[in-house]
Design a protein around this motif. Sequence first.
Motif, PDB file in Angstrom:
ATOM      1  N   SER A 124      -2.531   8.717  -1.756  1.00 41.60           N
ATOM      2  CA  SER A 124      -2.555   8.931  -0.307  1.00 41.60           C
ATOM      3  C   SER A 124      -1.200   8.584   0.302  1.00 41.60           C
ATOM      4  CB  SER A 124      -3.655   8.091   0.334  1.00 41.60           C
ATOM      5  OG  SER A 124      -3.509   6.721   0.003  1.00 41.60           O
ATOM      6  N   ARG A 125      -0.941   9.199   1.489  1.00 40.09           N
ATOM      7  CA  ARG A 125       0.258   8.916   2.274  1.00 40.09           C
ATOM      8  C   ARG A 125      -0.181   8.367   3.619  1.00 40.09           C
ATOM      9  NH1 ARG A 125       1.996  13.975   3.460  1.00 40.09           N
ATOM     10  NH2 ARG A 125       3.851  13.116   4.495  1.00 40.09           N
ATOM     11  N   HIS A 126       0.573   7.355   4.092  1.00 44.05           N
ATOM     12  CA  HIS A 126       0.184   6.679   5.328  1.00 44.05           C
ATOM     13  C   HIS A 126       1.407   6.478   6.215  1.00 44.05           C
ATOM     14  CE1 HIS A 126      -3.716   5.436   3.513  1.00 44.05           C
ATOM     15  NE2 HIS A 126      -2.986   5.413   2.396  1.00 44.05           N
ATOM     16  N   THR A 127       1.125   6.357   7.509  1.00 40.60           N
ATOM     17  CA  THR A 127       2.146   5.887   8.444  1.00 40.60           C
ATOM     18  C   THR A 127       2.294   4.377   8.259  1.00 40.60           C
ATOM     19  OG1 THR A 127       0.485   5.512  10.159  1.00 40.60           O
ATOM     20  CG2 THR A 127       1.537   7.695  10.096  1.00 40.60           C
ATOM     21  N   ALA A 155      -6.701   3.564   7.764  1.00 38.96           N
ATOM     22  CA  ALA A 155      -7.313   3.119   6.514  1.00 38.96           C
ATOM     23  C   ALA A 155      -8.052   1.803   6.710  1.00 38.96           C
ATOM     24  CB  ALA A 155      -6.250   2.977   5.425  1.00 38.96           C
ATOM     25  N   GLN A 156      -7.535   0.925   7.592  1.00 35.99           N
ATOM     26  CA  GLN A 156      -8.122  -0.405   7.731  1.00 35.99           C
ATOM     27  C   GLN A 156      -9.521  -0.387   8.355  1.00 35.99           C
ATOM     28  OE1 GLN A 156      -5.032   0.456   8.575  1.00 35.99           O
ATOM     29  NE2 GLN A 156      -4.346  -0.414  10.545  1.00 35.99           N
ATOM     30  N   ARG A 157      -9.895   0.772   8.947  1.00 35.25           N
ATOM     31  CA  ARG A 157     -11.247   0.810   9.504  1.00 35.25           C
ATOM     32  C   ARG A 157     -12.296   0.825   8.392  1.00 35.25           C
ATOM     33  NH1 ARG A 157     -13.940   5.726   9.497  1.00 35.25           N
ATOM     34  NH2 ARG A 157     -12.719   7.498   8.677  1.00 35.25           N
ATOM     35  N   GLU A 214       7.128   5.708   5.949  1.00 35.86           N
ATOM     36  CA  GLU A 214       5.929   6.233   5.307  1.00 35.86           C
ATOM     37  C   GLU A 214       5.567   5.313   4.147  1.00 35.86           C
ATOM     38  OE1 GLU A 214       4.806  10.193   2.747  1.00 35.86           O
ATOM     39  OE2 GLU A 214       5.876  10.520   4.662  1.00 35.86           O
ATOM     40  N   VAL A 215       4.300   5.269   3.814  1.00 33.19           N
ATOM     41  CA  VAL A 215       3.811   4.463   2.686  1.00 33.19           C
ATOM     42  C   VAL A 215       3.009   5.375   1.763  1.00 33.19           C
ATOM     43  CG1 VAL A 215       2.390   2.524   1.957  1.00 33.19           C
ATOM     44  CG2 VAL A 215       3.750   2.357   4.070  1.00 33.19           C
ATOM     45  N   VAL A 216       3.359   5.399   0.487  1.00 30.01           N
ATOM     46  CA  VAL A 216       2.614   6.153  -0.526  1.00 30.01           C
ATOM     47  C   VAL A 216       1.803   5.161  -1.352  1.00 30.01           C
ATOM     48  CG1 VAL A 216       2.766   7.689  -2.510  1.00 30.01           C
ATOM     49  CG2 VAL A 216       4.369   7.937  -0.603  1.00 30.01           C
ATOM     50  N   SER A 217       0.501   5.442  -1.507  1.00 30.89           N
ATOM     51  CA  SER A 217      -0.401   4.500  -2.189  1.00 30.89           C
ATOM     52  C   SER A 217      -1.180   5.204  -3.300  1.00 30.89           C
ATOM     53  CB  SER A 217      -1.401   3.883  -1.200  1.00 30.89           C
ATOM     54  OG  SER A 217      -0.734   3.158  -0.187  1.00 30.89           O
ATOM     55  N   VAL A 218      -1.405   4.451  -4.342  1.00 32.18           N
ATOM     56  CA  VAL A 218      -2.282   4.898  -5.433  1.00 32.18           C
ATOM     57  C   VAL A 218      -3.394   3.872  -5.551  1.00 32.18           C
ATOM     58  CG1 VAL A 218      -2.479   5.463  -7.873  1.00 32.18           C
ATOM     59  CG2 VAL A 218      -0.380   6.031  -6.632  1.00 32.18           C
ATOM     60  N   SER A 219      -4.644   4.332  -5.369  1.00 36.14           N
ATOM     61  CA  SER A 219      -5.783   3.412  -5.344  1.00 36.14           C
ATOM     62  C   SER A 219      -6.776   3.792  -6.423  1.00 36.14           C
ATOM     63  CB  SER A 219      -6.474   3.448  -3.971  1.00 36.14           C
ATOM     64  OG  SER A 219      -5.551   3.205  -2.928  1.00 36.14           O
ATOM     65  N   ARG A 220      -7.408   2.774  -7.004  1.00 35.98           N
ATOM     66  CA  ARG A 220      -8.434   3.032  -8.016  1.00 35.98           C
ATOM     67  C   ARG A 220      -9.629   2.116  -7.796  1.00 35.98           C
ATOM     68  NH1 ARG A 220      -5.702   1.956 -13.652  1.00 35.98           N
ATOM     69  NH2 ARG A 220      -4.444   3.638 -12.752  1.00 35.98           N
TER      70      ARG A 220
END
Length: 605
Positions: A124-127, A155-157, A214-220
Amino acid sequence: MPVSLLTYDPQPSVVLDAQGLPLAANPALARLLAGKPLSHVRTWLPGNLNELISACLHQARAIEQVEAHSHEQIWLWTLIPDPQNQCVVARGREASSEQLAEREAAKARRLYRLITENTTDLISRHTPDGRFLDASPASWTLLGYWPERLRGSLAQRLFHPHHLAQVLRQARDALELDGYHTMTYRIRHQAGHYLWFETASRAIRETYTGAVVEVVSVSRDITARIQAEENKRRLADVVEANPDPVLFIDPVGSVSYLNPAARRILGLEGGNSLLSLADFLSPQDLAQLKSVGWRNAEQQGLWSSETRLQPLNGEPSVPVSLLLLAHRSTAGERFFSLVARDMRERELREAQQRHHQDEMAHTARLITLGELASGIAHEINQPLAAVVNYANASQRYLQNLEHNPDAVARVTQGLERITLHANHASQVIKRLRGFLRKGRRTLQPLDVSDVARQAVNLCAWEARERHVNIEQQLPEILPLVYADRVLLEQVLLNLLRNAIDANSEQQPGQPSRITLQAQVMTSGWLHISVQDEGPGVTSEQFEQLFTPFYTSKAEGLGLGLSMSRSIIEGFGGELNAEPQPNGLRLCCSLPLMAVIKQQQEEEGT
């Protein structure tokens, strides 16, 4: 075609007629030919050149970016029609590097798209404030949201309230300082339940200011791993609190862990004393473990045995039931655990049960002899009366010894008869004393035929009084069984007397027959059965035949068959009832002594 178009065109150009034959080349193409004939240009042109020229002229339109391969080069050609002169100008450029770079880029884009669309991790990509800019399709699999639903939302919601403040603060600080952050937290699924996630985030900074844009995240999803770790922790607590001794061991016999119960039973004080199995198991147990235990645990996952542990503090040995379990780590390595259940209480209970059973059996024998009292008295009175008669006759012969020449022979004969009947009476009394023996059961090799005949002798007078003939189908030689002689005789006597009662109930005062049979089965068991000619039993009576205190007799206690079954099962056998067309057949099955020895040898090896 204007000559200036060919002369001053920086791109290699060639004029082709309607059949694709080269007519003229501009200087740029001539330099590439380097003295080769103009026809050589055909090797650089597309393979379907004639079709392209025909389409170009008929449609009166240019055809652009037609790819052609020549050896390791890639050319891109544009065909410009001149319908008036029925020719075509082909302008080309060598684009090998460009095309290869484009193909590699396209391949990389396809690979990235393939990974993004098919990976089980959520990319995912985030502000900077955490708002979704985009997400991979795994968002549906992991969270129940399609990427379109997530775009533009924070995302924090979705974060669990317990983690929200701490997670956001740590993530913001780490991304600002290091540009990279990994966090573990709980996140809400679209269905409402929470999952454990592990997210690795990287900050994308503005080139000149260095600000995070921008923030790029990899989540599992690591819910299964968290649950496994929690289960492992709980299992460790259970093992520590388990009242049964638990040991972790390896195939060479070294003990790496003992729970508190194992330390207590082995008499170990605190500390991390390293032991081996040889410290508390006998050599025989170690040999059996080596020959059978490890292999069975490897193949079947477990192996069990009953043995005794020898405490290291000199205390008496402890009876235990051992269970050897084989486990496999995530790396594929084998390790083992040994669970030893303390059997002291069971051993004491079994000893008390055997004692009570022996007491009840002895009481039952007393009752049985009381019921057979008249027959026993008859068995003893007959030889005693004969002894008295022969003694009186011998006295009379002695008085007439001078006048009767045959007196000496008659007296000798009388003394022999007296000895015979006295021995008979002695055998009856000896048999009764043996039957009434009280004490611990003694298991020994027995000939069932001999024991069965003794049981028949005890109830023979009762059978005669009721006109019941006991037909004995007993082979002269039978393999030995392992049992207590008195208890086995008591069981057979009980079966015979029950059969006599059944015959008398069905045919009172009429002659009848009981069949006593013994035979060896191919399965390694010996069957001895008693079949009567009585009324049999109903289905309801059959279900309760071996239930304690159940009886169909007015004066019965209902303990005979249930006690007999317990005795036979104590010898490792079985006692069952089999309804017959006429009467009932009770079958006692006992394992042969040779089979028992063979099994013991196989277990020992």
